[in-house]
Structures are given as C-alpha cells and as structure tokens.
Design a protein around this motif. Sequence first.
Motif, PDB file in Angstrom:
ATOM      1  N   GLY A   1       0.795  -1.213   0.000  1.00  0.00           N
ATOM      2  CA  GLY A   1       0.000   0.000   0.000  1.00  0.00           C
ATOM      3  C   GLY A   1       0.830   1.266   0.000  1.00  0.00           C
ATOM      4  O   GLY A   1       0.600   2.162  -0.806  1.00  0.00           O
ATOM      5  N   ILE A   2       1.818   1.361   0.897  1.00  0.00           N
ATOM      6  CA  ILE A   2       2.588   2.593   1.028  1.00  0.00           C
ATOM      7  C   ILE A   2       3.750   2.641   0.037  1.00  0.00           C
ATOM      8  O   ILE A   2       4.008   3.664  -0.592  1.00  0.00           O
ATOM      9  N   ILE A   3       4.449   1.528  -0.104  1.00  0.00           N
ATOM     10  CA  ILE A   3       5.600   1.445  -1.002  1.00  0.00           C
ATOM     11  C   ILE A   3       5.201   0.666  -2.262  1.00  0.00           C
ATOM     12  O   ILE A   3       4.553  -0.376  -2.175  1.00  0.00           O
ATOM     13  N   ASP A   4       5.599   1.195  -3.418  1.00  0.00           N
ATOM     14  CA  ASP A   4       5.318   0.518  -4.689  1.00  0.00           C
ATOM     15  C   ASP A   4       6.352  -0.582  -4.888  1.00  0.00           C
ATOM     16  O   ASP A   4       7.508  -0.315  -5.207  1.00  0.00           O
ATOM     17  N   GLU A   5       5.913  -1.810  -4.707  1.00  0.00           N
ATOM     18  CA  GLU A   5       6.850  -2.933  -4.782  1.00  0.00           C
ATOM     19  C   GLU A   5       7.379  -3.177  -6.187  1.00  0.00           C
ATOM     20  O   GLU A   5       8.377  -3.889  -6.366  1.00  0.00           O
ATOM     21  N   SER A   6       6.743  -2.581  -7.202  1.00  0.00           N
ATOM     22  CA  SER A   6       7.182  -2.773  -8.584  1.00  0.00           C
ATOM     23  C   SER A   6       8.068  -1.640  -9.092  1.00  0.00           C
ATOM     24  O   SER A   6       8.395  -1.583 -10.274  1.00  0.00           O
ATOM     25  N   ALA A   7       8.457  -0.718  -8.204  1.00  0.00           N
ATOM     26  CA  ALA A   7       9.221   0.454  -8.625  1.00  0.00           C
ATOM     27  C   ALA A   7      10.726   0.247  -8.541  1.00  0.00           C
ATOM     28  O   ALA A   7      11.488   1.207  -8.599  1.00  0.00           O
ATOM     29  N   GLY A   8      11.153  -0.995  -8.407  1.00  0.00           N
ATOM     30  CA  GLY A   8      12.582  -1.271  -8.324  1.00  0.00           C
ATOM     31  C   GLY A   8      13.111  -1.298  -6.907  1.00  0.00           C
ATOM     32  O   GLY A   8      14.324  -1.111  -6.703  1.00  0.00           O
ATOM     33  N   ILE A   9      12.233  -1.528  -5.928  1.00  0.00           N
ATOM     34  CA  ILE A   9      12.661  -1.614  -4.536  1.00  0.00           C
ATOM     35  C   ILE A   9      13.473  -2.887  -4.347  1.00  0.00           C
ATOM     36  O   ILE A   9      13.045  -3.977  -4.721  1.00  0.00           O
ATOM     37  N   ARG A  10      14.636  -2.757  -3.749  1.00  0.00           N
ATOM     38  CA  ARG A  10      15.502  -3.898  -3.508  1.00  0.00           C
ATOM     39  C   ARG A  10      15.573  -4.176  -1.996  1.00  0.00           C
ATOM     40  O   ARG A  10      15.271  -3.309  -1.174  1.00  0.00           O
ATOM     41  N   PRO A  11      15.978  -5.373  -1.601  1.00  0.00           N
ATOM     42  CA  PRO A  11      16.043  -5.707  -0.173  1.00  0.00           C
ATOM     43  C   PRO A  11      16.910  -4.764   0.645  1.00  0.00           C
ATOM     44  O   PRO A  11      16.603  -4.490   1.812  1.00  0.00           O
TER      45      PRO A  11
ATOM     46  N   LYS B   1       2.733  -5.104  11.085  1.00  0.00           N
ATOM     47  CA  LYS B   1       3.614  -4.201  10.357  1.00  0.00           C
ATOM     48  C   LYS B   1       4.930  -4.886  10.015  1.00  0.00           C
ATOM     49  O   LYS B   1       5.469  -4.727   8.914  1.00  0.00           O
ATOM     50  N   THR B   2       5.442  -5.672  10.960  1.00  0.00           N
ATOM     51  CA  THR B   2       6.650  -6.439  10.661  1.00  0.00           C
ATOM     52  C   THR B   2       6.352  -7.531   9.653  1.00  0.00           C
ATOM     53  O   THR B   2       7.179  -7.811   8.769  1.00  0.00           O
ATOM     54  N   MET B   3       5.192  -8.160   9.749  1.00  0.00           N
ATOM     55  CA  MET B   3       4.801  -9.149   8.735  1.00  0.00           C
ATOM     56  C   MET B   3       4.809  -8.514   7.348  1.00  0.00           C
ATOM     57  O   MET B   3       5.286  -9.114   6.372  1.00  0.00           O
ATOM     58  N   GLY B   4       4.271  -7.293   7.267  1.00  0.00           N
ATOM     59  CA  GLY B   4       4.231  -6.618   5.973  1.00  0.00           C
ATOM     60  C   GLY B   4       5.614  -6.311   5.436  1.00  0.00           C
ATOM     61  O   GLY B   4       5.871  -6.447   4.227  1.00  0.00           O
ATOM     62  N   VAL B   5       6.543  -5.916   6.327  1.00  0.00           N
ATOM     63  CA  VAL B   5       7.904  -5.607   5.890  1.00  0.00           C
ATOM     64  C   VAL B   5       8.604  -6.869   5.387  1.00  0.00           C
ATOM     65  O   VAL B   5       9.275  -6.857   4.343  1.00  0.00           O
ATOM     66  N   ILE B   6       8.473  -7.964   6.126  1.00  0.00           N
ATOM     67  CA  ILE B   6       9.112  -9.213   5.693  1.00  0.00           C
ATOM     68  C   ILE B   6       8.510  -9.683   4.380  1.00  0.00           C
ATOM     69  O   ILE B   6       9.231 -10.128   3.465  1.00  0.00           O
ATOM     70  N   THR B   7       7.185  -9.584   4.251  1.00  0.00           N
ATOM     71  CA  THR B   7       6.535  -9.982   3.000  1.00  0.00           C
ATOM     72  C   THR B   7       7.004  -9.103   1.847  1.00  0.00           C
ATOM     73  O   THR B   7       7.235  -9.592   0.731  1.00  0.00           O
ATOM     74  N   LEU B   8       7.166  -7.793   2.107  1.00  0.00           N
ATOM     75  CA  LEU B   8       7.677  -6.891   1.072  1.00  0.00           C
ATOM     76  C   LEU B   8       9.080  -7.299   0.640  1.00  0.00           C
ATOM     77  O   LEU B   8       9.409  -7.297  -0.563  1.00  0.00           O
ATOM     78  N   ALA B   9       9.932  -7.684   1.609  1.00  0.00           N
ATOM     79  CA  ALA B   9      11.275  -8.146   1.266  1.00  0.00           C
ATOM     80  C   ALA B   9      11.231  -9.422   0.434  1.00  0.00           C
ATOM     81  O   ALA B   9      11.999  -9.587  -0.530  1.00  0.00           O
ATOM     82  N   LEU B  10      10.335 -10.322   0.778  1.00  0.00           N
ATOM     83  CA  LEU B  10      10.203 -11.568   0.012  1.00  0.00           C
ATOM     84  C   LEU B  10       9.697 -11.294  -1.403  1.00  0.00           C
ATOM     85  O   LEU B  10      10.117 -11.963  -2.362  1.00  0.00           O
ATOM     86  N   ILE B  11       8.803 -10.314  -1.541  1.00  0.00           N
ATOM     87  CA  ILE B  11       8.295  -9.974  -2.869  1.00  0.00           C
ATOM     88  C   ILE B  11       9.391  -9.347  -3.721  1.00  0.00           C
ATOM     89  O   ILE B  11       9.580  -9.702  -4.892  1.00  0.00           O
ATOM     90  N   THR B  12      10.151  -8.391  -3.143  1.00  0.00           N
ATOM     91  CA  THR B  12      11.219  -7.742  -3.917  1.00  0.00           C
ATOM     92  C   THR B  12      12.320  -8.725  -4.294  1.00  0.00           C
ATOM     93  O   THR B  12      13.007  -8.536  -5.307  1.00  0.00           O
ATOM     94  N   GLY B  13      12.497  -9.779  -3.493  1.00  0.00           N
ATOM     95  CA  GLY B  13      13.499 -10.791  -3.817  1.00  0.00           C
ATOM     96  C   GLY B  13      12.967 -11.907  -4.694  1.00  0.00           C
ATOM     97  O   GLY B  13      13.704 -12.849  -5.003  1.00  0.00           O
ATOM     98  N   GLY B  14      11.682 -11.832  -5.080  1.00  0.00           N
ATOM     99  CA  GLY B  14      11.100 -12.848  -5.957  1.00  0.00           C
ATOM    100  C   GLY B  14      10.798 -14.150  -5.249  1.00  0.00           C
ATOM    101  O   GLY B  14      10.603 -15.175  -5.893  1.00  0.00           O
ATOM    102  N   VAL B  15      10.725 -14.133  -3.932  1.00  0.00           N
ATOM    103  CA  VAL B  15      10.466 -15.363  -3.184  1.00  0.00           C
ATOM    104  C   VAL B  15       8.984 -15.688  -3.157  1.00  0.00           C
ATOM    105  O   VAL B  15       8.582 -16.851  -3.234  1.00  0.00           O
ATOM    106  N   VAL B  16       8.130 -14.667  -3.046  1.00  0.00           N
ATOM    107  CA  VAL B  16       6.684 -14.862  -3.107  1.00  0.00           C
ATOM    108  C   VAL B  16       6.110 -13.938  -4.176  1.00  0.00           C
ATOM    109  O   VAL B  16       6.762 -12.972  -4.604  1.00  0.00           O
ATOM    110  N   ALA B  17       4.894 -14.229  -4.597  1.00  0.00           N
ATOM    111  CA  ALA B  17       4.260 -13.450  -5.651  1.00  0.00           C
ATOM    112  C   ALA B  17       3.811 -12.094  -5.130  1.00  0.00           C
ATOM    113  O   ALA B  17       3.521 -11.943  -3.939  1.00  0.00           O
ATOM    114  N   PRO B  18       3.740 -11.072  -6.002  1.00  0.00           N
ATOM    115  CA  PRO B  18       3.237  -9.771  -5.584  1.00  0.00           C
ATOM    116  C   PRO B  18       1.818  -9.865  -5.018  1.00  0.00           C
ATOM    117  O   PRO B  18       1.018 -10.692  -5.442  1.00  0.00           O
TER     118      PRO B  18
END
Length: 431
Positions: free
Chosen positions: A70-80, A196-213
């Motif tokens: 919601g807050i950060i665009d995960e498709s904008a090139g965000i890296r871990p 909130k921590t769940m969301g951050v970890i999930t965001l890291a997994l998404i940016t690393g291609g571990v889970v789907a967007p």
Amino acid sequence: MEHITLLIGIVIVTALVFDFTNGFHDTANAMATTISTGALRPKTAVAMSAVLNLVGAFLSVEVAKTISGGIIDESAGIRPEVIFAGLVGAIVWNLLTWLAGLPSSSSHALFGGLIGATLVSVGTGGVHGGAVVMKVLIPAVAAPIVAGLAAMAATRLTYRLTRGRDTADTAKGYRAGQIASAALVSLAHGTNDAQKTMGVITLALITGGVVAPHADPPLWVIASAGMAIALGTYLGGWRIIRTMGKGITDIQPPQGFAAQTGAAATILASSHLGFALSTTQVCSGSVMGSGLGRKGGVVRWSTAGRMVFAWGLTLPAAGLVAAGAAFLAKQGSWGVAAVAVLGLGICGAIWAASRRKPIDHTNVNDGPAAEPVGVVTAALQTVSPPPAGQMVQAAEPEETDGTPAPSAEADAPAAATAPAPRKKAATAATR
C-alpha cells in the motif's frame, strides 16, 4: 520463485529485531495504567500482555497488506537493501525515544524509515503518496483525538455512575475491569503492530522474488513476527511505562479502565479497516483524555508537549536516518556492511547509556517529580476542583489517650490542608 538470499535473510532478521524493539517500546500502551494503579504486578502484567500480543498476531493480515503493497510501490525497483536501510532507521529512532522515556510511535518510525530509504533509492515514484496521506497521516492526527475524547467521556460517565458509592468498593471492580481492558489492548496491539513487521518481511520476500506480488504473509512470517513482539513485550519497556503511567496524569482505577477500553476499541476498529495507525498515539491520547475527564485531574502538559513533539518528529527523523543508510547501502556490499556496523554501534551506545540510570519492574512506579503549576494547570484546577472524597482517603478515626479524633468524613477539607495542626490540637485538648 527464487530462494532466500543472504541479503534477504539479513533483512528478515533485522525486521524481527525491529519487531522486538516495537514490543518493549509499546508495552506501556497496554499495561502502563494497570501497573500504575496496582491492578496487576509489573511482571505479571507484561507476561499477560506478551501472550496476548502473540495471539493477536494471528487474527488479521489487513494491516500487513497495507505495508507490503500500500505505502511502497513494490514494482518500482525496490531492492532488499532499501528495506534494510529503512529498518535500521526505525530501530535507531525507537531506541533513542525509549532512552528518553518518550512514548513515540514505532509505526511511524517504520513508515518514515521505509519512505526515506525509498526516496533516496528510487525517487518519489516508489511511494504511494495517496496511501500515505489516507492511511498514515490522517489516522495519525485523528486517532489520538478520537481516543482522547472517548476516554474523557467514559471517565466522566464512570464517575457519575459511581457518585456517592464507597471508593474502596468501586476501586476493586474497576481494577478487575482494568485487567480485562488491558488484555483487550494487548490483543489489539498484537493484531495491529505485529502485522507491520509481517508486511515488511513480505515486502522483502516480494522484492526478492520469493513470493508473488500482493501475496498474504506466509504462516512462518506470522508466527515469527508474533513471537518477536511477544518477547519484546515480556522484557518490558519500563522507561516508557513510567512516563505513560505516572508522567502524564495521576491515574485512578476508573480512569485506567476508561482509557484502556477507549484505546482498544479504536485500535481494533482501525485494524479491521486496514489503517496502520500508531497504537502509542491512541493509548497516549486516551490517558490524556482520562486525565481531563476526572474532576480535579490535570494533565502534565510539559510531558504531553514533549510527547506530541516526538510524534511530529518521528516520521521525518527516522526517514533521515534511513535515507543516509540507504545512500550507503547503494554503494554495494561494503555499504550494507557499513550500515550494519554503524547501526550496531549506535544501538550499543544507547543501551550503555540506559544502564547509567536503570529503570525496571522494581522502580517503575516511582513517579517523576511534581510538575510546577502553570497557567493551564491552575486554570483547570480553578474551574474543576477535585471532590472532597478524592482529596483524602477514608480512614478509621484515630484515638488519642481515649479521645477520638475528628473523623475524616466530617472534616475532610481541613484534614487535607492541615492534618498536623489538628492532631496536635486534639492531643493538647486531652492533656
């Protein structure tokens, strides 16, 4: 899907460290009033809060979705490494405010860290400005006001309903109510803040291609985040508990019950709507409202002012720290290592400073020095003086050489203002 790399693993560990600091930083939200009124012993209170934080982590994932997509665009090139820098900024600010005993927002520290790191790394295109305004800034202003008004109304209602009744009997009932409402706040805190921590970890997994967007947090992420915040809660953020319980206003059991009930209702409603608000601001607003709701109860405005200042400073300050960390992390592996070393060094220095004047469960209820009466305090005391029954506690009449002293009920105002001369007079009369 890719496997978890070393960098993603470092981000996950750092996110759990932040979750741990969030736990002990925000223990006061649920338990400060319960501890300050003596409804529960300090260690019992934090143990109960820790268990319920863990349970609350499994109740919802709506706030986690707000963080991860919601807050950060995960498709904008965000890296871990960007997320790592944001977490470092949030952790440093959390520890600084903990050292100062200020109940600032761990949530806004996290938001500020992520936003600051993203702006440095990918620019304004990586931040959803509309989501920041609607789901962070507006709730940040509205939530403490709503909770404070609710607590003030509830406090006035409770005192009106118990008017004329024995204070000791009603205090027992309100202490039981405090325990129940504190449990509800702890459950709500786990539901909102652990996500909130769940969301951050999930965001890291998404940016690393571990889970789907747009994926929900995996079960292991939910469990680990819940355990981290529960452990931090159990250790207890005693410095902030003292500020919340003793530094804002002098809380009586009816006020504690009203404040915690209003805060729990606000937090649970926001979690259902996906608003990632600050539980600290909600609970602090409730405590201030309860202080204004009791006749004669006055908020210590100097402490409240420092808190509000810290609230306003949290998001930009954490953002600036995270921006510097992100700039270093962009330089490559050595930059990430430098950020880690600097972060550990700062955290170690803060911990060492806290050992100079330690605060724990043995001295948490040693309140701060009385605040000098200022213009606002004097005006409120003039308009709404405390009832006579709240100025002195009922006591058995004392006997002096067989002659009973005047009862506290019959002469409460005089006893409150000059107890020593009356005792001497009674003694002289009997002689």
